[in-house]
Scaffold this active site. Structure first.
Site, short mmCIF file in Angstrom:
data_model
loop_
_atom_site.label_atom_id
_atom_site.label_comp_id
_atom_site.label_asym_id
_atom_site.label_seq_id
_atom_site.Cartn_x
_atom_site.Cartn_y
_atom_site.Cartn_z
N ASP A 204 0.82 -1.22 0.00
CA ASP A 204 0.00 0.00 0.00
C ASP A 204 0.85 1.27 0.00
O ASP A 204 0.33 2.37 -0.06
CB ASP A 204 -0.93 -0.01 1.22
CG ASP A 204 -2.05 1.01 1.13
OD1 ASP A 204 -2.49 1.31 0.00
OD2 ASP A 204 -2.49 1.52 2.18
N SER A 228 -7.30 5.44 0.16
CA SER A 228 -7.50 4.19 -0.57
C SER A 228 -8.96 3.75 -0.44
O SER A 228 -9.54 3.79 0.65
CB SER A 228 -6.59 3.09 0.00
OG SER A 228 -5.23 3.48 -0.09
N GLN A 278 -5.35 -0.91 -7.23
CA GLN A 278 -6.03 -0.13 -6.20
C GLN A 278 -6.72 1.07 -6.83
O GLN A 278 -6.16 1.71 -7.72
CB GLN A 278 -5.04 0.35 -5.15
CG GLN A 278 -5.66 1.13 -4.01
CD GLN A 278 -4.60 1.66 -3.03
OE1 GLN A 278 -4.12 2.77 -3.18
NE2 GLN A 278 -4.25 0.84 -2.04
#
Length: 287
Positions: A204, A228, A278
């Protein structure tokens, strides 16, 4: 092992409360004001792994529903959706204040045989050609308010070398392709499950920033709200995260207040070990 590495391993060593119920620490990740997304993903994967034997995760798909509160623990509830002949499926719900902050589906696969091919790793200079995260951040120390300097310079468990870093406070529009090298020395000697959990934690990092690069945006400047929204990851090959890996990222599209970002993680010798995707929130502040 550094103190930061030990803290991360402790952070991801979740506590079993009941057969399929676990508790993880909320504080201690990459960000102090809300729980770092990779931390919740990694702890959720750790919870799922506690209910699976003799199979490794090959994919996970997560949705971030609410910001995590680092001042309290996170409860992880695992649903044993399926135990099949070749695949095992788990659903994990992360809960704080009685509400979901993340839900994630994970799939585990027996070791199998098949055809092999992969895209080649991009040609970039090795990690020794680029400054460390500490060296980069030291350049901005006089521009960080005193009350934030301790957090800004805090030792981190993941060693990072950015290939083409932008100025944190005055980034110029740049190509969305974004590369960094990363590793964690304390991953050495850990089992394959822990290697997956550590890589999920690191996956991430910097991914959402790829969509900001063409627009000259930065988390250190006002003018953008970001977070996110979801996170997907596929594991292709064994992980040895104590060694340098290249994380190559891009953002094919931004629009309607969102950014779509992709990542591929390679070993230093060019083996593709994981892929990531993502979507994130990226919009102008209201008011």
């Amino acid at each position: 092992m550094t103190d930061a590495e030990r803290k991360l391993l402790d952070l991801l060593d979740i506590e079993r409360l009941e057969v399929d119920l676990f508790r993880g620490t909320g504080s201690g990740g990459e960000t102090p004001t809300r729980i770092y997304g990779g931390q919740v993903i990694a702890q959720a994967l750790a919870a799922a792994y506690r209910t699976v034997e003799d199979r490794l995760c090959h994919s996970l798909h997560a949705y971030f529903i609410r910001p995590g509160d680092p001042s309290i623990p996170v409860i992880y509830q695992v649903d044993r959706a399926r135990d099949g002949g070749s695949f095992t499926t788990r659903r994990v719900v992360a809960i704080q204040h009685g509400r979901q902050i993340l839900n994630m589906s994970t799939s585990f696969h027996v070791q199998d045989e098949g055809w092999d091919h992969q895209h080649p790793m991009p040609r970039v200079d090795g990690p020794d050609s680029h400054p460390s995260r500490d060296e980069l951040r030291g350049k901005y120390l006089d521009r960080i308010p005193g009350k934030y300097r301790t957090e800004f310079l805090r030792e981190r468990p993941i060693e990072v070398r950015e290939v083409a870093p932008l100025d944190l406070f005055d980034p110029q529009p740049s190509d969305d392709r974004n590369h960094l090298w990363f590793r964690m020395g304390a991953a050495a000697g850990t089992d394959p499950q822990t290697q997956h959990i550590l890589l999920a934690y690191a996956s991430d990092m910097a991914l959402l920033s790829s969509g900001m690069r063409p627009h000259g945006l930065s988390w250190f400047r006002r003018g953008v709200n970001g977070a996110s929204l979801d996170h997907a990851m596929w594991f292709h090959a064994p992980v040895s995260f104590e060694n340098w890996h290249l994380y190559t990222m891009d953002a094919p599209w931004t629009g309607q207040g969102r950014s779509f970002n992709r990542g591929a993680i390679y070993t230093a010798d060019g083996t593709l070990i994981a892929s990531v995707a993502q979507e994130g929130l990226m919009r102008r502040p209201k008011g």
